[in-house]
Design a protein around this motif. Structure first.
Motif, short mmCIF file in Angstrom:
data_model
loop_
_atom_site.label_atom_id
_atom_site.label_comp_id
_atom_site.label_asym_id
_atom_site.label_seq_id
_atom_site.Cartn_x
_atom_site.Cartn_y
_atom_site.Cartn_z
N ALA A 1 37.67 11.32 -12.26
CA ALA A 1 37.50 9.97 -11.72
C ALA A 1 38.77 9.45 -11.05
O ALA A 1 38.71 8.76 -10.03
CB ALA A 1 37.06 9.02 -12.82
N VAL A 2 39.94 9.75 -11.63
CA VAL A 2 41.18 9.21 -11.07
C VAL A 2 41.85 10.14 -10.08
O VAL A 2 42.79 9.73 -9.39
CB VAL A 2 42.18 8.84 -12.20
N ASN A 3 41.38 11.39 -10.00
CA ASN A 3 42.07 12.36 -9.16
C ASN A 3 41.25 12.86 -7.97
O ASN A 3 41.78 13.02 -6.88
CB ASN A 3 42.50 13.57 -10.01
N SER A 4 39.98 13.08 -8.16
CA SER A 4 39.20 13.79 -7.14
C SER A 4 39.03 13.01 -5.84
O SER A 4 38.79 13.60 -4.79
CB SER A 4 37.82 14.17 -7.70
N GLY A 5 39.15 11.70 -5.89
CA GLY A 5 38.99 10.89 -4.68
C GLY A 5 40.30 10.52 -4.01
O GLY A 5 40.32 9.67 -3.10
N ARG A 6 41.39 11.17 -4.42
CA ARG A 6 42.70 10.79 -3.88
C ARG A 6 42.75 10.95 -2.36
O ARG A 6 43.26 10.07 -1.66
CB ARG A 6 43.80 11.65 -4.52
N PHE A 7 42.23 12.05 -1.83
CA PHE A 7 42.28 12.24 -0.38
C PHE A 7 41.31 11.29 0.33
O PHE A 7 41.63 10.73 1.38
CB PHE A 7 41.95 13.69 -0.02
N ASP A 8 40.13 11.11 -0.25
CA ASP A 8 39.13 10.23 0.37
C ASP A 8 39.66 8.81 0.57
O ASP A 8 39.39 8.18 1.60
CB ASP A 8 37.86 10.18 -0.49
N TYR A 9 40.41 8.32 -0.40
CA TYR A 9 40.84 6.92 -0.35
C TYR A 9 42.32 6.75 -0.03
O TYR A 9 42.74 5.65 0.32
CB TYR A 9 40.52 6.23 -1.68
N GLY A 10 43.10 7.81 -0.13
CA GLY A 10 44.54 7.66 0.07
C GLY A 10 45.10 8.36 1.29
O GLY A 10 46.27 8.15 1.64
N SER A 11 44.31 9.20 1.96
CA SER A 11 44.85 9.91 3.12
C SER A 11 45.09 8.96 4.29
O SER A 11 45.93 9.23 5.15
CB SER A 11 43.90 11.03 3.55
N TRP A 12 44.33 7.84 4.34
CA TRP A 12 44.65 6.78 5.30
C TRP A 12 45.68 5.89 4.62
O TRP A 12 45.37 5.04 3.80
CB TRP A 12 43.38 6.01 5.68
N VAL A 13 46.95 6.11 4.92
CA VAL A 13 48.05 5.53 4.16
C VAL A 13 47.98 4.01 4.02
O VAL A 13 48.25 3.48 2.93
CB VAL A 13 49.40 5.98 4.77
N PRO A 14 47.60 3.25 5.05
CA PRO A 14 47.54 1.79 4.84
C PRO A 14 46.56 1.37 3.74
O PRO A 14 46.70 0.28 3.19
CB PRO A 14 47.08 1.27 6.21
N ASN A 15 45.59 2.24 3.42
CA ASN A 15 44.63 1.89 2.37
C ASN A 15 45.23 2.00 0.98
O ASN A 15 44.73 1.38 0.04
CB ASN A 15 43.40 2.81 2.47
N GLY A 16 46.28 2.79 0.83
CA GLY A 16 46.91 2.96 -0.48
C GLY A 16 48.30 3.52 -0.33
O GLY A 16 48.54 4.68 -0.71
N PRO A 17 49.23 2.75 0.21
CA PRO A 17 50.56 3.28 0.47
C PRO A 17 51.34 3.56 -0.81
O PRO A 17 51.43 2.70 -1.69
CB PRO A 17 51.23 2.18 1.29
N ILE A 18 51.91 4.75 -0.91
CA ILE A 18 52.77 5.08 -2.05
C ILE A 18 54.21 4.66 -1.76
O ILE A 18 54.98 4.41 -2.68
CB ILE A 18 52.69 6.60 -2.34
N LEU A 19 54.53 4.56 -0.48
CA LEU A 19 55.88 4.17 -0.08
C LEU A 19 55.81 3.05 0.95
O LEU A 19 55.06 3.14 1.93
CB LEU A 19 56.62 5.37 0.53
N LEU A 20 56.57 1.98 0.74
CA LEU A 20 56.78 0.94 1.73
C LEU A 20 58.28 0.82 1.95
O LEU A 20 59.05 0.73 0.98
CB LEU A 20 56.18 -0.39 1.28
N ARG A 21 58.70 0.81 3.21
CA ARG A 21 60.12 0.99 3.54
C ARG A 21 60.90 -0.32 3.62
O ARG A 21 62.13 -0.30 3.64
CB ARG A 21 60.25 1.76 4.84
N LYS A 22 60.23 -1.45 3.72
CA LYS A 22 60.92 -2.74 3.81
C LYS A 22 60.54 -3.60 2.60
O LYS A 22 59.46 -3.42 2.03
CB LYS A 22 60.55 -3.47 5.11
N PRO A 23 61.38 -4.54 2.20
CA PRO A 23 61.05 -5.40 1.06
C PRO A 23 59.96 -6.40 1.43
O PRO A 23 59.70 -6.66 2.61
CB PRO A 23 62.38 -6.10 0.76
#
Length: 350
Positions: free
Chosen positions: A229-251
């Motif tokens: 449940a927490v892993n298999s959809g990572r690409f489906d929902y996170g490959s479009w980075v604005p939908n789930g950004p792991i890194l943001l470069r500005k405060p």
């Protein structure tokens, strides 16, 4: 769609305004990006790595130290620990380690470690038991909540299977109390996994058959359904980075009305970082060529007819659940497939 006001720190102030949908489009978009970023950090560090990888490693090592290979609970559990140690050793270097893929996340390696440390100190046994967790969070009647619907059905199927096996080998509570290997297993988990924290509600020892059934159900559900449940959809929902950004470069913005689309683009990861994150999510969401679905046991460990029959019944119930999930998904614009039994691995592999 209902939008909630957004603030990026715990207390609003002149330097931490409450952002609203009525603010400028880029202010509101940027605020939501930071909330999504925080959510992704918690998801990856706590819900994925800690709860479905690192805690199962404790269950695995404790089982290897406590149970003989002929112990019935070793036979029941080991197929669900098949690759736990292998994948976690790799993850510590390639994903979570100081030089791993997540080291360039917003929190970095040290921040993710601290996040897990804080969460573990507050993790409770009931929060890892899906029926209790759903109730505690008031999610019983949320419509179209397919994780809950499929997850509870899967939990009950696993529980029924575990109950049959455990009761076959432990006909009374006294059998549980005098099994030193079983008591050693739960003692090691409590001591080294949950650091002896009695407030967590984790059992220090087992006194009844029901306690054993519940705990083993939690363990098997965690490394199968919960991990899926927490892993298999990572690409489906996170490959479009604005939908789930792991890194943001500005405060985060400290003043309203000062952002633009250029600000948003500068805040996002660069092209190389974006490609690396997409590749990571693709890898996490993939399956090995020798993937073993839940309920499948290529290595026959039980020899008595009774547990063999229990496995067949377990497989039958999983098949029925798969049929129900597939039928439901035909009616959905976006099918929820992550708890369809043929797509759930029997042990944590990625």
């Amino acid at each position: 769609m209902i939008f909630c006001p957004t603030t990026l720190h715990q207390q609003p102030s002149k330097q931490n305004p409450i952002f609203l949908p009525s603010d400028s489009e880029t202010d509101w978009l940027l605020a939501k990006m930071f909330i999504k970023n925080a959510d992704m950090m918690e998801h990856e560090a706590v819900q994925h790595l800690m709860k479905t990888h690192f805690l199962p490693e404790v269950y695995t090592v404790a089982a290897l130290r406590s149970f003989s290979v002929i112990h019935p609970l070793y036979k029941l559990l080991f197929p669900h620990f098949r690759t736990t140690l292998h994948v976690n050793i790799g993850a510590r270097t390639n994903i979570f380690g100081p030089g791993g893929a997540l080291s360039i996340s917003s929190l970095g390696h040290d921040g993710l470690t601290e996040l897990m440390r804080r969460d573990l100190s507050e993790t409770t046994y009931s929060s890892l038991c899906l029926p209790e967790d759903i109730t505690a969070r008031g999610l019983e009647s949320i419509p179209n909540f397919y994780y809950r619907d499929d997850g509870l059905k899967l939990w009950n199927i696993i529980n029924s299977f575990v109950k049959a096996v455990v009761e076959y080998y432990y006909p009374s509570n006294s059998e549980v109390c005098k099994d030193t290997e079983l008591q050693d297993w739960i003692s090691e988990i409590f001591t080294y996994g949950f650091l002896g924290n009695k407030a967590s509600g984790f059992p220090v020892g087992f006194h009844t058959v029901e306690e054993v059934i519940k705990f083993i159900t939690m363990v098997i559900f965690t490394v199968t359904g919960q991990h899926a449940a927490v892993n298999s959809g990572r690409f489906d929902y996170g490959s479009w980075v604005p939908n789930g950004p792991i890194l943001l470069r500005k405060p985060p913005a400290t003043t309203k009305g000062q952002t633009s689309m250029e600000t948003i683009l500068e805040t996002h990861p660069n092209v190389g970082e974006t490609a690396n994150f997409a590749a990571l999510f693709c890898m996490l969401s993939s399956t090995y060529s020798d993937m073993v679905p839940i309920g499948t046991y290529p290595e026959e460990r039980f020899h008595e007819p009774a547990p063999k029959q229990m496995i067949k019944e377990f497989q039958g119930e999983l098949s029925d659940l798969s049929d129900a999930v597939s039928t439901r998904n035909l009616q959905l614009e976006i099918p929820y497939i992550y708890l369809d039994p043929p797509l759930i691995e029997n042990s944590v592999t990625i």
